[in-house]
Design a protein around this motif. Structure first.
Motif, short mmCIF file in Angstrom:
data_model
loop_
_atom_site.label_atom_id
_atom_site.label_comp_id
_atom_site.label_asym_id
_atom_site.label_seq_id
_atom_site.Cartn_x
_atom_site.Cartn_y
_atom_site.Cartn_z
N ALA A 180 -10.64 -2.95 -5.11
CA ALA A 180 -9.82 -2.09 -4.26
C ALA A 180 -8.35 -2.52 -4.33
O ALA A 180 -7.45 -1.68 -4.35
CB ALA A 180 -10.32 -2.14 -2.82
N ARG A 181 -8.13 -3.83 -4.39
CA ARG A 181 -6.75 -4.32 -4.53
C ARG A 181 -6.17 -3.92 -5.89
O ARG A 181 -4.96 -3.64 -6.00
CB ARG A 181 -6.73 -5.86 -4.39
CG ARG A 181 -5.34 -6.45 -4.37
CD ARG A 181 -4.55 -5.97 -3.18
NE ARG A 181 -3.14 -6.37 -3.22
CZ ARG A 181 -2.20 -5.73 -3.89
NH1 ARG A 181 -2.47 -4.63 -4.57
NH2 ARG A 181 -0.95 -6.16 -3.86
N ARG A 182 -7.01 -3.88 -6.91
CA ARG A 182 -6.54 -3.39 -8.22
C ARG A 182 -6.14 -1.92 -8.14
O ARG A 182 -5.15 -1.51 -8.76
CB ARG A 182 -7.64 -3.57 -9.27
CG ARG A 182 -7.92 -5.01 -9.69
CD ARG A 182 -8.89 -5.04 -10.84
NE ARG A 182 -9.11 -6.40 -11.33
CZ ARG A 182 -10.20 -7.14 -11.04
NH1 ARG A 182 -11.14 -6.64 -10.25
NH2 ARG A 182 -10.31 -8.36 -11.51
N MET A 183 -6.87 -1.15 -7.37
CA MET A 183 -6.53 0.27 -7.22
C MET A 183 -5.17 0.44 -6.53
O MET A 183 -4.39 1.33 -6.90
CB MET A 183 -7.61 1.00 -6.43
CG MET A 183 -8.81 1.43 -7.27
SD MET A 183 -8.33 2.46 -8.68
CE MET A 183 -9.84 3.36 -9.00
N HIS A 204 -5.17 7.28 -1.23
CA HIS A 204 -4.53 6.95 0.04
C HIS A 204 -3.21 6.23 -0.20
O HIS A 204 -2.18 6.54 0.43
CB HIS A 204 -5.47 6.07 0.89
CG HIS A 204 -4.93 5.75 2.25
ND1 HIS A 204 -3.96 4.79 2.46
CD2 HIS A 204 -5.20 6.29 3.47
CE1 HIS A 204 -3.67 4.73 3.75
NE2 HIS A 204 -4.40 5.64 4.39
N ASN A 205 -3.21 5.26 -1.10
CA ASN A 205 -1.98 4.51 -1.36
C ASN A 205 -0.93 5.36 -2.04
O ASN A 205 0.26 5.20 -1.79
CB ASN A 205 -2.29 3.26 -2.18
CG ASN A 205 -1.17 2.25 -2.11
OD1 ASN A 205 -0.36 2.15 -3.01
ND2 ASN A 205 -1.12 1.49 -1.02
N TRP A 254 -5.06 -0.91 3.61
CA TRP A 254 -6.01 -1.94 4.01
C TRP A 254 -6.88 -1.47 5.18
O TRP A 254 -8.03 -1.90 5.31
CB TRP A 254 -5.29 -3.24 4.37
CG TRP A 254 -4.38 -3.15 5.56
CD1 TRP A 254 -3.04 -2.85 5.56
CD2 TRP A 254 -4.73 -3.38 6.93
NE1 TRP A 254 -2.53 -2.87 6.82
CE2 TRP A 254 -3.56 -3.20 7.70
CE3 TRP A 254 -5.92 -3.72 7.58
CZ2 TRP A 254 -3.53 -3.35 9.09
CZ3 TRP A 254 -5.90 -3.88 8.96
CH2 TRP A 254 -4.73 -3.68 9.70
N VAL A 255 -6.35 -0.56 6.01
CA VAL A 255 -7.14 -0.04 7.13
C VAL A 255 -8.31 0.77 6.60
O VAL A 255 -9.45 0.64 7.08
CB VAL A 255 -6.25 0.82 8.05
CG1 VAL A 255 -7.10 1.43 9.18
CG2 VAL A 255 -5.10 0.00 8.62
N LEU A 256 -8.05 1.62 5.60
CA LEU A 256 -9.12 2.39 4.98
C LEU A 256 -10.14 1.47 4.33
O LEU A 256 -11.36 1.65 4.46
CB LEU A 256 -8.55 3.36 3.95
CG LEU A 256 -9.57 4.16 3.12
CD1 LEU A 256 -10.43 5.04 4.02
CD2 LEU A 256 -8.86 4.99 2.06
N ALA A 257 -9.65 0.45 3.61
CA ALA A 257 -10.55 -0.50 2.95
C ALA A 257 -11.44 -1.21 3.97
O ALA A 257 -12.62 -1.47 3.71
CB ALA A 257 -9.74 -1.52 2.15
#
Length: 332
Positions: free
Chosen positions: A259-262, A311-312, A320-323
């Motif tokens: 997710a951080r890569r995305m 989202h980003n 990060w809230v969505l994650a």
């Protein structure tokens, strides 16, 4: 003076500070001035020159002489191996105190900085990692707060980089136990170190108080001004972080790394939206597409990863809230 700290003390004997220096003659005086006016000093201040070719070493020598006249323990070292991590590890070898603070030679601290940490350590010595909020100044002079939180520390570190260099004090024994700084990583080395620290210990505390550090962003900082132009560096650190999580058997954290890569892929794409240089714009788009495709190909949650990316792209922040909602952790 804080409760629990002897008002006659001028030095906090439990803490050392390590600062790597590389060609910082234009910012180093500001950093050293901010240290000079501290209300409470660390037991030892260790400055490590990392092959500077400007006047940084001479500035360090002159300042060290003045501080020693004031009975301050200042150690000057040289580390020939390139990289801030190598310089920090060299400084770490000279640390004889229970706690260590790392700092950068282009930032500044305020009068209460060491004093606040000293108070927290004195009051809660059972913790391994002490953190606090800092102020971040963009290249255009705008400032914003970067938050530290001890709640769900691993999650928040993955997405918000809570254990960045200027935000924490670490128990010396712990950082040595996890192997110190990774000298093979050219960037995001505090991000990777933070992961190893949190895998080894969950004894983390937010000391509160107002921010007492201003960290400055510039084109010649480690982060630089473009993510897509140096994509190998950030992605190498994320790859290393994934290795740590797989070794620990934490597949849930591997998903968070993807997710951080995305989010990083989205940053590449947003850079392309702003870029006027055709070659740089095309490269940013190419890197965004590549990283996006790599994550989708390997993940077991392609729809959720697409949601993170979109989202980003749309909102630029708070992804990060969505994650947090769509990727619950096994342990938290």
């Amino acid at each position: 003076m804080h409760r629990g700290i002897n008002p006659r003390l001028t030095i906090f004997t439990a803490l050392s500070m390590v600062i790597p220096v590389y060609n910082r003659e234009h910012t180093l005086p500001r950093t050293l001035r901010s240290i000079e006016q501290l209300g409470l000093w660390p037991r030892r201040l260790i400055l490590v020159d990392n092959n500077s070719t400007d006047n940084s070493w001479e500035i360090m020598q002159q300042w060290s002489t003045r501080m020693k006249e004031r009975k301050r323990d200042v150690v000057l070292l040289k580390e020939p191996k390139p990289g801030a991590s190598a310089a920090r590890n060299r400084g770490l070898k000279e640390v004889e105190t229970p706690y260590v603070m790392f700092f950068d030679s282009d930032d500044e601290m305020r009068w209460m900085h060491v004093l606040d940490f000293a108070h927290a350590i004195t009051e809660d010595p059972e913790y391994d990692i002490f953190g606090r909020d800092i102020l971040y100044e963009d290249a255009d002079g705008r400032r914003r707060k970067l938050y530290f939180t001890a709640k769900s520390p691993m999650f928040n570190h993955i997405f918000r980089g809570c254990l960045s260099t200027q935000r924490m004090v670490i128990r010396t024994e712990l950082i040595r136990e996890v192997g110190g700084w990774d000298e093979t990583l050219p960037a995001w080395n505090d991000y990777e170190l933070g992961v190893r620290l949190l895998l080894a210990s969950n004894l983390v505390i937010d000391i509160g108080e107002k921010p007492t550090v201003v960290t400055y962003h510039s084109a010649d900082s480690i982060t630089g001004s473009s993510y897509s132009a140096r994509h190998e560096q950030w992605e190498k650190s994320l790859d290393r972080v994934e290795e740590h999580f797989r070794k620990a058997g934490r597949d849930d954290l591997v998903r968070l790394t993807d997710a951080r890569r995305m989010i990083l892929a989205s940053q590449y794409r947003r850079e392309a939206d702003k870029c006027k240089d055709t070659a740089m714009r095309e490269n940013a788009i190419r890197q965004a597409k590549r990283l996006y495709a790599e994550v989708i190909e390997k993940t077991d949650s392609p729809r959720k990863m697409k949601a993170i990316y979109l989202h980003n792209r749309l909102f630029k922040r708070l992804t990060w809230v969505l994650a947090r909602i769509i990727f619950p952790l096994k342990k938290d």
